[in-house]
Design a protein around this motif. Structure first.
Motif, short mmCIF file in Angstrom:
data_model
loop_
_atom_site.label_atom_id
_atom_site.label_comp_id
_atom_site.label_asym_id
_atom_site.label_seq_id
_atom_site.Cartn_x
_atom_site.Cartn_y
_atom_site.Cartn_z
N PHE A 1 10.73 -14.92 -91.25
CA PHE A 1 9.02 -15.08 -92.20
C PHE A 1 8.84 -15.30 -90.23
N PHE A 2 7.76 -14.50 -89.91
CA PHE A 2 7.53 -14.37 -89.01
C PHE A 2 5.98 -14.67 -88.53
N THR A 3 5.78 -15.69 -87.43
CA THR A 3 4.98 -16.70 -87.24
C THR A 3 3.33 -15.89 -86.93
N THR A 4 2.51 -15.92 -87.66
CA THR A 4 1.33 -15.37 -87.58
C THR A 4 0.03 -16.88 -87.68
N PRO A 5 0.18 -17.75 -86.47
CA PRO A 5 -0.43 -19.20 -86.85
C PRO A 5 -2.41 -18.29 -87.20
N ALA B 1 4.03 -22.38 -82.45
CA ALA B 1 4.85 -21.30 -82.32
C ALA B 1 5.32 -20.33 -80.00
#
Lengths: 328, 328
Positions: A143-147, A156
Motif C-alpha cells: 500500500f502506498f505511503t501518503t502521510p 517516508a
C-alpha cells in the motif's frame, strides 16, 4: 562490533541498551564498543562502563553526523527523531532533524566509504505514520505511503533514501515501521495516542485514567519488549532476503479499546477497570479516526519479526518489565 | 497571471511554451508575465517578447530558487530535472538538482508566504520511475513507490514534499507522473528508452532505426501533445478534488513494440516498417524488463486528464506536429 545508537535516551533506546547489557550477543556479535547519542545525556549501563561513550548532541547541527560516522560503527541504530506533534508544530525543526539529520548520517557513511571501504548496517526507526487515510481496514505491504503529518512525510522520505543508499551499496539499510508502543511506561502525557497506554498503565498502578474515545476504536499495537526485539532482529537478519524493498511494516496486534479493557479485567480484575473514566474528547476522537487500525504485515512476519498476539500478553509484559511482576 | 516554468528549454517545456503562444488562456487566465528558466537559455516565442524573461541558471546553486520566487509567480510549472541516466551516474548532481533544487523552490515559496500571503499553484513533473519491480501487470493508483533508480527516488521524495507543503497550506501542489513520451522529436539518443521513439520517428523520416528488444516488450506511452495537455489541465483543475493525495499517475497507452510497428505500417506503410533493423541488445533488454508496462490510471482519468488510446493516433500526432503533416 561497534554499535552506534541515536535517540539512545528515548524509551525504546533505553530498553534496547538495557537488554543488550543482559544479552551481549543481542546483535549477533559481541559489542566491543557502544556509542550512545541523544539530545539529552543517554545513560550508560554499568555493564558497558568500559566500552561505551555517551554523547549529547543535536543532529540538526551540520557536521555532527560526520563526527559519529568517523568512528566507523558496524551497526547504526538510528532512532532519533522529533516526535509527531512537535514536527507538526515546528516545521523547520521536524525537517532539520527527521529528514536532514537522517540524510546527513546516510551521506556521512557514503563519504566515509569513498575514503575507505565501509559497509555498516543501518536500522532506521520508521513509523506507521507514513500511511494516511483513506486506507483499507487492513493495510498490506504494497500500500502506498501518503502521510498526513510532516513527521510521517519525513519518515517516508527517509525510507526512500534508505533504499536508494542501500541499492547504491553505501550501507545495508532496513527500515522498521513501528506500531504504537503499548504499554508505554512513564507518566501520562498529552500525546493524542497517550490514552492507549494510560488506560492500562495507570489502573495497574492503582491510579485513575481518562479514556477520551469510545471502546469501538481500533488501533495497532506492540509492546516495548516487541519493539526492542524488532531492532535486535533487524540487526541480525540476512538482508539479502529483503531485496530492494527495505522498509517493513512491523507485525503488531490490532485491537479495540474494548478489547484492551477486557484484557485488563482478565489480568488485573474489575477494580482496575473501574479506574478508567470515560470522558469523550471529540478532538482526540477526530485525530485517532485518521490513524491506521490494522495491517497485514505479512512480509515482516515471514522474515521472522514477532509481536504479541493478545492484549493479555501485552499487559503481562508491562507487569513483568515495569512493575517487577506485580500490579497494584 | 505570472507563470514561472523551470526546465523550459527541455522538450516538454518548449512544446508547452509554443502551445501557450497559440492559446493564451491555456492555463485558465491570460498570461501577463512569463518567466522561463533552464540551465541552457530557453527560447522566448515572438508572441511573448514583451512579457517574457528567459533566465539561464542552475537550480543546484543555493539561493537561485529564492530569486525566482521573489517574482511571486501565480503558477509554477516545475519541469527541471537531471535525467534518469545522469542522476544514476552522478549521485551528487541528481540529489542536488532533483531533490534539493525542488525543495528549495518549495521552501522559497514558504518563506515568501511568511513575509506576505502567497499561495501559488505548483505543477511538478514526476515520473513512472517512482515505481520499481516487481509490480502487478497493471499498477493501480494505490500501489507503493519503490524506485530502483536515484532519479525515481528523487521524484518520489518530491511528491511527498509536494503533498506536505500543500497540506500545510504553503502552495497548491499537484504532481504528474508522466508516461514515456513517444514519439520524442529530435535525433536518436542513447537513452535505454530511446528506441521506443526511434523506431517510429526515423522510418517516418525515411531513415533506418535499430530495435534492440523483442516485439513482445510492453511499455506505457503518451505523446508530447498529451504531456502538454497534462500540464495545462493541472494548471486549471479544481484541486479540491484531489484531497491530500497530490501525485497522480497520468493516463497513457500500454502497447507492445509489435503494436507500435503495426500502427506504423497502417499509417506509413510497409516501406517505413522495413527501415526497422532488429538488433537485440541484451543489456537494453534487461533494463527495459524492469520498467512498468501498464497502469490503471483511473484517478487521473476521472479528473479529466487525457492521453491517446491508439498508437495510430500517437503516430499521426507526430506527423502533424513535427513533420508538417507528411511522412517520408
Amino acid at each position: 562490533m561497534h554499535v552506534l545508537m541515536t535517540g539512545a535516551a528515548g524509551m525504546v533506546g533505553r530498553k534496547l541498551v538495557a537488554r543488550l547489557a543482559r544479552e551481549p550477543d543481542l546483535f549477533g556479535a559481541e559489542v566491543t564498543r557502544l556509542t550512545l547519542v541523544d539530545i539529552v545525556a543517554p545513560q550508560v549501563p554499568p555493564a558497558f562502563q568500559s566500552k561505551a561513550s555517551a554523547l549529547t548532541l543535536d543532529l540538526a547541527i551540520r557536521g555532527e553526523a560526520e563526527k559519529l560516522i568517523a568512528g566507523r560503527p558496524d551497526l547504526i541504530l538510528h532512532l532519533a527523531a522529533v516526535v509527531s506533534g512537535e514536527a507538526e508544530v515546528d516545521f523547520d525543526k521536524g525537517y532539520a532533524i527527521n529528514l536532514d539529520g537522517s540524510r546527513e548520517i546516510f551521506e556521512a557513511i557514503r563519504q566515509e566509504g569513498i575514503q575507505n571501504p565501509y559497509f555498516p548496517r543501518v536500522v532506521f526507526a520508521s513509523s506507521i505514520a507514513v500511511f494516511g487515510q483513506p486506507f483499507p481496514e487492513k493495510i498490506g505491504d504494497e500500500f502506498f505511503t501518503t502521510p498526513l503529518t510532516s513527521y510521517g512525510t519525513q519518515k517516508a522520505i527517509c525510507e526512500l533514501l534508505l533504499s536508494d543508499y542501500t541499492r547504491k551499496g553505501v550501507f545495508d539499510g532496513i527500515g522498521l515501521r513501528l506500531p504504537t508502543i503499548c504499554v508505554r511506561p512513564g507518566k501520562p502525557n498529552k500525546a493524542a495516542s497517550g490514552f492507549f497506554s494510560n488506560i492500562l498503565r495507570e489502573p495497574l498502578a492503582g491510579k485513575e485514567a481518562v479514556l477520551p474515545v469510545g471502546e469501538e476504536v481500533r488501533h495497532w499495537f506492540a509492546s516495548p519488549r516487541a519493539a526492542v526485539g524488532f531492532f535486535a532482529h533487524a540487526a541480525r537478519i540476512d538482508t539479502s532476503l529483503l531485496g530492494s524493498r527495505r522498509a517493513l511494516t512491523m507485525p503488531g496486534l490490532s485491537a479495540l479499546v474494548g478489547e484492551q479493557i477486557e484484557a485488563l479485567k482478565r489480568v488485573a480484575g474489575e477494580k482496575a477497570v473501574n479506574l478508567i473514566r470515560h470522558e469523550p474528547d471529540p478532538e482526540i476522537g477526530r485525530i485517532v479516526a485518521g490513524w491506521p487500525r490494522n495491517f497485514d504485515a505479512r512480509r515482516a512476519s515471514e522474515l521472522g519479526f514477532e509481536a504479541e498476539t493478545s492484549f493479555d500478553d501485552i499487559i503481562r509484559i508491562h507487569i513483568e518489565d515495569e512493575l517487577e511482576g506485580a500490579s497494584a
